[in-house]
Design a protein around this motif. Sequence first.
Motif, PDB file in Angstrom:
ATOM      1  N   LEU A   6       0.840  -1.088   0.032  1.00 34.93           N
ATOM      2  CA  LEU A   6      -0.106   0.080   0.103  1.00 34.93           C
ATOM      3  C   LEU A   6       0.738   1.378   0.005  1.00 34.93           C
ATOM      4  O   LEU A   6       1.797   1.375   0.581  1.00 34.93           O
ATOM      5  CB  LEU A   6      -1.023  -0.030   1.219  1.00 34.93           C
ATOM      6  N   HIS A   8      -0.230   4.624   0.594  1.00 31.91           N
ATOM      7  CA  HIS A   8      -0.653   5.269   1.717  1.00 31.91           C
ATOM      8  C   HIS A   8      -0.957   4.579   2.923  1.00 31.91           C
ATOM      9  O   HIS A   8      -1.336   3.312   2.799  1.00 31.91           O
ATOM     10  CB  HIS A   8      -1.952   6.143   0.978  1.00 31.91           C
ATOM     11  N   THR A  10      -4.263   4.529   3.928  1.00 30.04           N
ATOM     12  CA  THR A  10      -5.447   4.148   3.768  1.00 30.04           C
ATOM     13  C   THR A  10      -5.930   4.334   2.246  1.00 30.04           C
ATOM     14  O   THR A  10      -5.155   5.201   1.482  1.00 30.04           O
ATOM     15  CB  THR A  10      -6.407   4.870   4.583  1.00 30.04           C
ATOM     16  N   GLU A  11      -6.461   3.197   1.840  1.00 26.98           N
ATOM     17  CA  GLU A  11      -7.211   3.445   0.445  1.00 26.98           C
ATOM     18  C   GLU A  11      -8.536   2.682   0.475  1.00 26.98           C
ATOM     19  O   GLU A  11      -8.788   1.975   1.014  1.00 26.98           O
ATOM     20  CB  GLU A  11      -6.004   2.595  -0.438  1.00 26.98           C
TER      21      GLU A  11
END
Length: 298
Positions: A6, A8, A10-11
Amino acid sequence: MWKEHLGHRTEILIREHEVFPIEEHSHAFFELAYVVEGTGHFRSYGPDGQCHETRYGARELFLIPPDRVHCFVIATRSRYVFLRFTEGYAADRLGVYAEHALRSVGASLRIPFREGDEALMDGQMALIAGEAERTGGYADFLLQQWLDCVIALVARNVPDAGGADGRMADREVELLQYVRSNIRFPERLRVEALCRVFRLSPNYLGRYFRTHFQESLQHYIVRTRMAESERLVAETELSIKEIACRMGYTDASYLVKRFRAAYGCSPALYRRRLQAAGRRPERTGTRPEAAHPCQNCD
């Protein structure tokens, strides 16, 4: 076997497929997979390598922890909401008990919601799906709040993850949320102010925080303020001086010094690198500094 990472913390992904495009794989992060519509099978492998296959339909949710090999096998066209977040995100936002609960998920990875919580989850997912395609207008803020609500709902519905620790979690969650919501106001995070709000003695506050979160209160505040500063550098057009003002730093040079220590470069260079890598979305540069009471942003 492919392992996905990932970029970032959050996604959020909204996807619709007749044939799922990825075969068996694992993640280096947590993923919540919510089925909006469609049918099929969800296949996963436990730490012992044993295969578990669960039939899925609409309004079901699977919690996939890091390193768990899994895949979806679609029977009828399926639409999903995928919520992804890095290890440590749940602990930072909701407390260590929440992350412990997420790691306690059973072999099938399907979350059986208690009465009332299933409707709450459906409502949160509908809000997320409706907002995920928007930019600006506080969309990022709303999505993060709803993501945290979803994680909290999942954490309290993971079988066998409750007990005495679960009953103790509310106060710790409240403390973390208070710190995060006031991270731009250093005067509200001083020991005397926190003791007044949470009715703890100054001598006990530090021990209380370290016992429940395995780090000092001061370290958590510094780390959280820097993480929010990084988000503003990465996701807004605010100047470094404006970010320093908004985050309660004494001046821009102090922010640059702390940012360089945390990320190995200045905020300006960090922003340019994100732009060069194509990881900064184009934004219509709202400049909300006028909403902040600081008078030194000019």
